[in-house]
Design a protein around this motif. Structure first.
Motif, PDB file in Angstrom:
ATOM      1  N   SER A   1     -32.211  25.889  25.864  1.00 41.53           N
ATOM      2  CA  SER A   1     -33.130  26.909  26.380  1.00 41.53           C
ATOM      3  C   SER A   1     -32.370  28.132  26.874  1.00 41.53           C
ATOM      4  N   ARG A   2     -31.171  27.926  27.425  1.00 40.55           N
ATOM      5  CA  ARG A   2     -30.351  29.068  27.848  1.00 40.55           C
ATOM      6  C   ARG A   2     -29.914  29.903  26.642  1.00 40.55           C
ATOM      7  N   ILE A   3     -29.589  29.224  25.572  1.00 38.18           N
ATOM      8  CA  ILE A   3     -29.189  29.948  24.361  1.00 38.18           C
ATOM      9  C   ILE A   3     -30.353  30.752  23.812  1.00 38.18           C
TER      10      ILE A   3
ATOM     11  N   VAL B   1     -30.777  34.318  36.705  1.00 37.29           N
ATOM     12  CA  VAL B   1     -31.023  33.288  37.726  1.00 37.29           C
ATOM     13  C   VAL B   1     -31.419  31.980  37.057  1.00 37.29           C
ATOM     14  N   TYR B   2     -32.310  32.070  36.057  1.00 34.96           N
ATOM     15  CA  TYR B   2     -32.702  30.857  35.327  1.00 34.96           C
ATOM     16  C   TYR B   2     -31.494  30.213  34.648  1.00 34.96           C
ATOM     17  N   ALA B   3     -30.653  31.038  34.042  1.00 38.82           N
ATOM     18  CA  ALA B   3     -29.469  30.501  33.364  1.00 38.82           C
ATOM     19  C   ALA B   3     -28.578  29.756  34.351  1.00 38.82           C
ATOM     20  N   GLY B   4     -28.382  30.338  35.543  1.00 39.84           N
ATOM     21  CA  GLY B   4     -27.547  29.684  36.541  1.00 39.84           C
ATOM     22  C   GLY B   4     -28.145  28.379  37.049  1.00 39.84           C
ATOM     23  N   LEU B   5     -29.453  28.403  37.351  1.00 33.04           N
ATOM     24  CA  LEU B   5     -30.109  27.192  37.858  1.00 33.04           C
ATOM     25  C   LEU B   5     -30.150  26.089  36.808  1.00 33.04           C
ATOM     26  N   SER B   6     -30.445  26.463  35.561  1.00 35.61           N
ATOM     27  CA  SER B   6     -30.505  25.451  34.504  1.00 35.61           C
ATOM     28  C   SER B   6     -29.121  24.873  34.225  1.00 35.61           C
ATOM     29  N   ASP B   7     -28.088  25.699  34.385  1.00 34.64           N
ATOM     30  CA  ASP B   7     -26.726  25.205  34.201  1.00 34.64           C
ATOM     31  C   ASP B   7     -26.390  24.164  35.256  1.00 34.64           C
TER      32      ASP B   7
ATOM     33  N   ALA C   1     -28.625  22.405  36.923  1.00 29.20           N
ATOM     34  CA  ALA C   1     -29.524  21.261  36.729  1.00 29.20           C
ATOM     35  C   ALA C   1     -29.037  20.343  35.629  1.00 29.20           C
ATOM     36  N   ASP C   2     -28.612  20.921  34.498  1.00 27.71           N
ATOM     37  CA  ASP C   2     -28.203  20.025  33.412  1.00 27.71           C
ATOM     38  C   ASP C   2     -26.906  19.298  33.761  1.00 27.71           C
ATOM     39  N   GLY C   3     -26.022  19.966  34.540  1.00 31.47           N
ATOM     40  CA  GLY C   3     -24.819  19.269  34.981  1.00 31.47           C
ATOM     41  C   GLY C   3     -25.127  18.131  35.934  1.00 31.47           C
ATOM     42  N   TYR C   4     -26.073  18.361  36.855  1.00 26.95           N
ATOM     43  CA  TYR C   4     -26.456  17.319  37.814  1.00 26.95           C
ATOM     44  C   TYR C   4     -27.108  16.134  37.098  1.00 26.95           C
ATOM     45  N   LEU C   5     -28.048  16.429  36.185  1.00 28.20           N
ATOM     46  CA  LEU C   5     -28.741  15.356  35.475  1.00 28.20           C
ATOM     47  C   LEU C   5     -27.776  14.541  34.620  1.00 28.20           C
ATOM     48  N   ALA C   6     -26.828  15.233  33.998  1.00 29.13           N
ATOM     49  CA  ALA C   6     -25.867  14.521  33.161  1.00 29.13           C
ATOM     50  C   ALA C   6     -25.021  13.566  33.997  1.00 29.13           C
ATOM     51  N   ARG C   7     -24.632  14.003  35.211  1.00 30.85           N
ATOM     52  CA  ARG C   7     -23.824  13.137  36.072  1.00 30.85           C
ATOM     53  C   ARG C   7     -24.665  12.045  36.725  1.00 30.85           C
TER      54      ARG C   7
ATOM     55  N   ILE D   1     -20.167  20.677  23.762  1.00 32.06           N
ATOM     56  CA  ILE D   1     -20.081  21.791  22.816  1.00 32.06           C
ATOM     57  C   ILE D   1     -21.159  22.826  23.107  1.00 32.06           C
ATOM     58  N   LEU D   2     -22.395  22.345  23.387  1.00 32.38           N
ATOM     59  CA  LEU D   2     -23.495  23.271  23.650  1.00 32.38           C
ATOM     60  C   LEU D   2     -23.282  24.068  24.930  1.00 32.38           C
ATOM     61  N   ASP D   3     -22.748  23.419  25.970  1.00 29.49           N
ATOM     62  CA  ASP D   3     -22.621  24.097  27.254  1.00 29.49           C
ATOM     63  C   ASP D   3     -21.697  25.313  27.181  1.00 29.49           C
ATOM     64  N   PRO D   4     -20.477  25.179  26.656  1.00 27.04           N
ATOM     65  CA  PRO D   4     -19.660  26.390  26.506  1.00 27.04           C
ATOM     66  C   PRO D   4     -20.232  27.355  25.480  1.00 27.04           C
ATOM     67  N   ALA D   5     -20.949  26.829  24.463  1.00 27.86           N
ATOM     68  CA  ALA D   5     -21.579  27.724  23.487  1.00 27.86           C
ATOM     69  C   ALA D   5     -22.651  28.573  24.152  1.00 27.86           C
ATOM     70  N   ALA D   6     -23.402  27.963  25.088  1.00 27.90           N
ATOM     71  CA  ALA D   6     -24.414  28.720  25.827  1.00 27.90           C
ATOM     72  C   ALA D   6     -23.760  29.792  26.689  1.00 27.90           C
ATOM     73  N   ASP D   7     -22.640  29.433  27.342  1.00 25.95           N
ATOM     74  CA  ASP D   7     -21.913  30.421  28.150  1.00 25.95           C
ATOM     75  C   ASP D   7     -21.418  31.572  27.282  1.00 25.95           C
ATOM     76  N   LYS D   8     -20.883  31.235  26.101  1.00 25.87           N
ATOM     77  CA  LYS D   8     -20.367  32.259  25.204  1.00 25.87           C
ATOM     78  C   LYS D   8     -21.481  33.160  24.684  1.00 25.87           C
ATOM     79  N   THR D   9     -22.605  32.544  24.325  1.00 18.76           N
ATOM     80  CA  THR D   9     -23.731  33.335  23.828  1.00 18.76           C
ATOM     81  C   THR D   9     -24.255  34.269  24.899  1.00 18.76           C
ATOM     82  N   LEU D  10     -24.378  33.737  26.120  1.00 11.01           N
ATOM     83  CA  LEU D  10     -24.832  34.547  27.242  1.00 11.01           C
ATOM     84  C   LEU D  10     -23.860  35.690  27.522  1.00 11.01           C
TER      85      LEU D  10
END
Length: 221
Positions: A38-40, A63-69, A71-77, A88-97
């Motif tokens: 969704s961030r991408i 703000v949404y990008a930061g909060l979702s980032d 959230a997905d890190g918390y849920l994954a842990r 792969i997606l997480d750094p790709a989202a950062d790069k795209t942003l």
């Protein structure tokens, strides 16, 4: 009389007599991965809002990008939803942003063209390096299908400092004039660290964290 135990299933053997282990696969359809995607997908809207001087919408998307980032890190842990695709997606989202912000902010004159060129050039260099790193870190056999199978371990990167500068630059137009986010100083710092980090990724063997898993062969019976 003791009940008979069912025999343990035997693993297939390869031609040399060793035990063949099944290929590593994992669930990639997770909430963290959905949030990352969704961030991408929000990046085109972010770029449009900057080009049309809608910095309130752009700030809201950041703000949404930061909060979702977070959230997905918390849920994954918290719920063990880690996946190699996520790495792969997480750094790709950062790069795209970051690329969206770099290009559009430079087009609006809020970011020096020279700094934008350094950032984009570094990312091109890292992208080429990433393809090579993925090939060398991919477990055998190195087939075309497995090269593009992102459920197999690979590598990841992070560009926090650059994203911080882009966010500060995006927010500045809607802040009162008395607020100073030290954007010029941040630009100099990011320019220096961008060049340094790009060279370190290419020439330092410890700069890139390879994500890999190995399977232990069962002891001979």
């Amino acid at each position: 009389m003791p009940s008979p135990q069912s025999p343990e299933p035997s693993l297939p053997l390869v031609s040399d007599g060793s035990v063949a282990t099944p290929p590593l696969r994992e669930n990639i359809y997770t909430i963290p991965n959905l949030l990352t995607v969704s961030r991408i997908l929000s990046c085109p809207v972010l770029g449009w809002s900057i080009l049309h001087d809608d910095f309130f919408l752009a700030t809201g998307l950041l703000v949404y990008a930061g909060l979702s980032d977070v959230a997905d890190g918390y849920l994954a842990r918290r719920f063990s939803m880690h996946s190699v695709l996520g790495t792969i997606l997480d750094p790709a989202a950062d790069k795209t942003l970051m690329t969206t912000l770099t290009v559009t902010l430079a087009m609006k004159g809020l970011l020096p063209i020279s700094l934008a060129s350094i950032i984009i050039g570094r990312d091109v260099l890292l992208s080429l390096s990433a393809f090579y790193i993925r090939y060398t870190s991919l477990p055998a056999p190195k087939t075309f299908a497995r090269y593009w199978d992102f459920s197999i371990p690979s590598a990841e990167y992070n560009t926090f400092a650059q994203l911080a500068l882009m966010c500060a630059t995006t927010v500045t137009p809607i802040l009162p004039t008395q607020y100073n986010l030290f954007v010029p100083e941040m630009q100099i710092l990011v320019a220096v660290t961008t060049v340094w980090s790009g060279l370190s990724y290419v020439f330092s063997k410890d700069a890139v964290r390879i994500i890999s898993e190995t399977r232990k062969q069962p002891p001979p019976s």
